[in-house]
Design an enzyme around this catalytic site. Structure first.
Site, PDB file in Angstrom:
ATOM      1  N   HIS A  91       0.841  -1.209   0.000  1.00  0.00           N
ATOM      2  CA  HIS A  91       0.000   0.000   0.000  1.00  0.00           C
ATOM      3  C   HIS A  91       0.873   1.255   0.000  1.00  0.00           C
ATOM      4  CE1 HIS A  91      -3.665   2.287   1.617  1.00  0.00           C
ATOM      5  NE2 HIS A  91      -2.677   3.108   1.898  1.00  0.00           N
ATOM      6  N   GLU A  92       1.839   1.313   0.898  1.00  0.00           N
ATOM      7  CA  GLU A  92       2.670   2.521   0.989  1.00  0.00           C
ATOM      8  C   GLU A  92       3.524   2.703  -0.263  1.00  0.00           C
ATOM      9  OE1 GLU A  92       0.750   3.360   4.386  1.00  0.00           O
ATOM     10  OE2 GLU A  92       1.957   4.642   3.087  1.00  0.00           O
ATOM     11  N   HIS A  95       1.491   4.276  -2.952  1.00  0.00           N
ATOM     12  CA  HIS A  95       1.486   5.739  -2.809  1.00  0.00           C
ATOM     13  C   HIS A  95       2.736   6.312  -3.454  1.00  0.00           C
ATOM     14  CE1 HIS A  95      -2.046   6.358  -0.445  1.00  0.00           C
ATOM     15  NE2 HIS A  95      -1.607   5.833   0.677  1.00  0.00           N
ATOM     16  N   HIS A 101      -5.764   7.205  -2.459  1.00  0.00           N
ATOM     17  CA  HIS A 101      -6.688   6.196  -1.957  1.00  0.00           C
ATOM     18  C   HIS A 101      -7.866   6.069  -2.918  1.00  0.00           C
ATOM     19  CE1 HIS A 101      -4.782   7.132   2.126  1.00  0.00           C
ATOM     20  NE2 HIS A 101      -4.436   5.899   1.797  1.00  0.00           N
ATOM     21  N   TYR A 150     -10.068   2.579   1.844  1.00  0.00           N
ATOM     22  CA  TYR A 150     -10.313   2.596   3.299  1.00  0.00           C
ATOM     23  C   TYR A 150     -11.204   1.412   3.646  1.00  0.00           C
ATOM     24  CZ  TYR A 150      -8.967   7.583   4.008  1.00  0.00           C
ATOM     25  OH  TYR A 150      -8.308   8.784   4.111  1.00  0.00           O
TER      26      TYR A 150
END
Lengths: 642, 40
Positions: A91-92, A95, A101, A150
């Site tokens: 996930h990071e 980014h 997101h 999320y």
């Protein structure tokens, strides 16, 4: 949902540094996350060696990253305490690769409803929408399954969901932290124009008549047939398990003909390795006799061997009958090659034969062990239950066991236990820096589409129990006595893992349970080499490299490397600054250079001007002299002329 | 009977990225983004 602007893109191979501040388990997890990028995308990672921009992964407070390549030189990405989960790292890094997101997409209100009154005070800004002038969803539909979405409880001020999906089936899907979704990969591969991946080689479920370009050999007595069922079993293939009409094919070698020594050989198409190590995975069903056998070869086309060199990689005997079984075979092939499946009929009577399906080949490391749990659904029967795996050994000989704690309704936990084993007297105790990786396999036929659920733990030899004993000491010293199903007693060390490995809902989703079988893949590897200096995650190849650099102190963040046996400092550099000198002791910048260039130009110009002025002055003075001399001569001449 | 001779690294909590960062008092952009001049 990507950030707009090519300048935010990274090169396909991203330089990185694993800073010393990182926890050991985090370092191993980050390297495992890189392997997932290498299998499913064209993004690769390499230790930083002086490039202008790189990602510095460190143990900051929490888990966070910038979005996109911000050309900062050293771009920080934090994997702090509790962030050492593989999907968190994925996930990071998404980014960092340029993704926002999912629920901040311009079109999100078509798919989810934000319940503003349930959001923590002053956190409403985390639910903003961003229009398509700032982010681009790359023409991919909204993705409830994204690893960038999320969860329904994000920033909640109570116990009620802050996000409600308009399609209620996705309510418990959003917020998955297992692996990339299909759309995550579609967007990433589109954003970076990926055409291939580093480590994927082939995947075959035999649904197409061309059977993935596999070929029947002529050096055998029978052929493998592409069928959808066999009288003696299996009733259906492994890919679809009979779910889809007119599909569901696999390859079958009929050994019921009774010819002893019957042989059927099936070879893959020619494959071209890049990394020099491979993992073959496939499902095998035996409906023949217990003596039917499957041999796996590689046919490597090395120089001077027109027909290739056949190497036996694995003999699979005593194949359990009556169900699909998962097998892994490790290769170390460096030249172009074929994988060869050779079925051999045994001497005993057979009412069926051997069947293979769902083959995957990739240049990755195979798991060390497979824990196969059959008839799994009955374990979800509604009471708390502990299930223990058989005993396994790590490559160095540490005996271990996995326990799965299935709560009645909500979660499934998983724990790693060291147990007493045959080698304990020869091993180092407490057990130092072994990373145990436990993967619940998503049995999708195509390895690239799997979202397997993985957690890792690392044995810290300094960790102690409340009573002061070492947690990872010999199980016979700190463990409890337990018994195997056959009654043999052994010592089991304390378990180390998580009670929230996966929820029942997610466990029943995708293809974690298939044919009522569940697989946990296990790897226990020595990661003590990651305990070294920051930028060198791989073990230093030879001692001379270490000696050469150990006497050299590179300053200002320079990295020592060895060129032609001599230690050299690779100095850091940014967009408009750099360090230089033998030990990177001197700082330079484009501003300085410009100043130097301008001042030298001015200086040169001034010198030229002075030279010009002086030469003009001298020239004029000489001409003046000459002129006056001529004039004098003229007078004289005139005087005599008349 | 299921014995609890185990140590739970998550303390029984299934914390997402944002829960971890919130508990640390980080008020990062959208919970885990360190914002540069992205125009957001």
């Amino acid at each position: 949902n990507s950030i707009i602007g090519d300048h935010y893109r990274w090169p396909h191979t991203i330089p990185y540094v694993l800073e010393d501040s990182l926890e050991m388990n985090a370092k191993g997890v980050i390297l495992n996350a890189f392997e997932r990028y290498r299998l499913k995308t064209c993004i690769d990672f390499k230790p930083w060696s002086g490039e202008a921009n790189y990602i510095s992964v460190f143990k900051g407070s929490g888990c966070w990253s910038s979005v996109g390549n911000i050309h900062a030189g050293k771009q920080e990405l934090s994997i702090g305490t509790n962030c050492d989960r593989i999907a968190t790292v994925q996930h990071e890094f998404l980014h960092a690769l340029g993704f926002w997101h999912e629920q901040s997409r311009a079109d999100r209100d078509d798919y989810v409803t934000i319940v503003w009154e349930r959001i923590l005070a002053d956190r409403e800004h985390n639910f903003n929408i961003y229009n398509d002038s700032v982010s681009d969803s790359l023409n991919v539909p909204y993705d409830y399954n994204s690893v960038m979405h999320y969860s329904k409880t994000a920033f909640q001020n109570g116990t009620e969901s802050t996000i409600i999906t308009r399609i209620s089936d996705f309510e418990d899907v959003i917020g998955q932290r297992m692996d990339f979704s299909d759309y995550d990969l579609l967007k990433l591969n589109q954003l970076y124009n990926c055409t291939s991946s580093l480590s994927f080689m082939d995947s075959c479920d035999f649904e197409l008549e061309n059977i993935c370009g596999m070929i029947q050999s002529s050096r055998d007595t029978a052929d493998w047939q592409r069928v959808s069922q066999v009288l003696g079993g299996p009733e259906n293939d492994h890919s679809n398990m009979g779910q889809c009409k007119d599909s569901g094919f696999f390859m079958h070698f009929n050994t019921s003909t009774g010819n002893e020594g019957a042989k059927a050989v099936l070879e893959s198409r020619v494959l071209y390795p890049k990394r020099g190590f491979q993992c073959l995975e496939f499902y095998l069903y035996n409906s023949g006799s217990g003596n039917d056998q499957l041999n796996i070869y590689t046919r490597e086309y090395t120089a001077g061997h027109q027909d290739g060199v056949l190497t036996l990689q694995r003999e699979i005997k005593e194949i359990p009958t009556g169900s699909w079984q998962l097998y892994y075979v490790t290769f170390k092939v460096t030249e172009k090659f074929r994988v060869v499946f050779e079925g051999l009929g045994g001497p005993d009577a057979s009412s069926g034969g051997l069947s293979i399906d769902d083959i995957n080949l990739s240049e990755t490391r195979c798991p060390h062990h497979v824990w196969h749990i059959q008839n799994f659904t009955q374990l979800l029967g509604g009471q708390n239950i502990n299930v223990y795996s058989p005993p396994f050994y790590s490559p160095e000989g540490y005996a271990f066991q996995i326990s799965m704690y299935i709560e009645a309704l909500t979660n499934v936990g998983i724990y790693f236990h060291l147990i007493s084993g045959a080698n304990d007297d020869q091993l180092q105790w407490p057990c130092p820096w072994r990373q145990a990786t436990m993967t619940l396999l998503d049995q999708n036929p195509d390895i690239r589409q799997r979202m397997s659920n993985q957690r890792s733990i690392t044995t810290d030899p300094t960790m102690t129990n409340d009573n002061g004993s070492y947690f990872w000491d010999r199980p016979s010293k700190v463990g409890v006595v337990a018994s195997f199903p056959n009654g043999t007693q052994y010592s089991r060390g304390r378990g180390y893992g998580t009670s929230v490995f996966i929820t029942h809902k997610r466990l029943k989703s995708r293809e974690f349970i298939k044919g009522d079988d569940l697989y946990v893949l296990l790897t226990v590897e020595d990661i003590s080499h990651l305990n070294s200096t920051a930028a060198v995650p791989d073990p230093v190849p030879t001692s001379t490299v270490q000696n050469a650099c150990s006497e050299v102190e590179c300053q200002n963040g320079g990295i020592c490397t060895v060129q032609d046996g001599r230690p050299e400092c690779k100095c850091p550099a940014g967009e408009d600054w750099w360090y230089m000198g033998k030990r990177c002791e001197t700082r330079g910048s484009t501003r300085d250079t410009i100043v130097i260039a301008v001042s030298s130009t001015v200086t040169v110009f001034a010198v030229m001007l002075i030279i010009t002025l002086v030469s003009v002055y001298c020239t004029r003075r000489r001409y003046r002299k000459k002129a006056s001399a001529n004039a004098a001569a003229m007078n004289l001449e005139n005087q005599h002329a008349f | 009977a299921p014995e609890k001779f185990v140590k739970d690294i998550d303390g029984g909590l299934d914390q997402d990225i944002f829960d971890i960062n919130e508990d640390l008092g980080l008020d990062l952009f959208e919970g885990d983004i360190r914002l540069e001049a992205h125009g957001r």
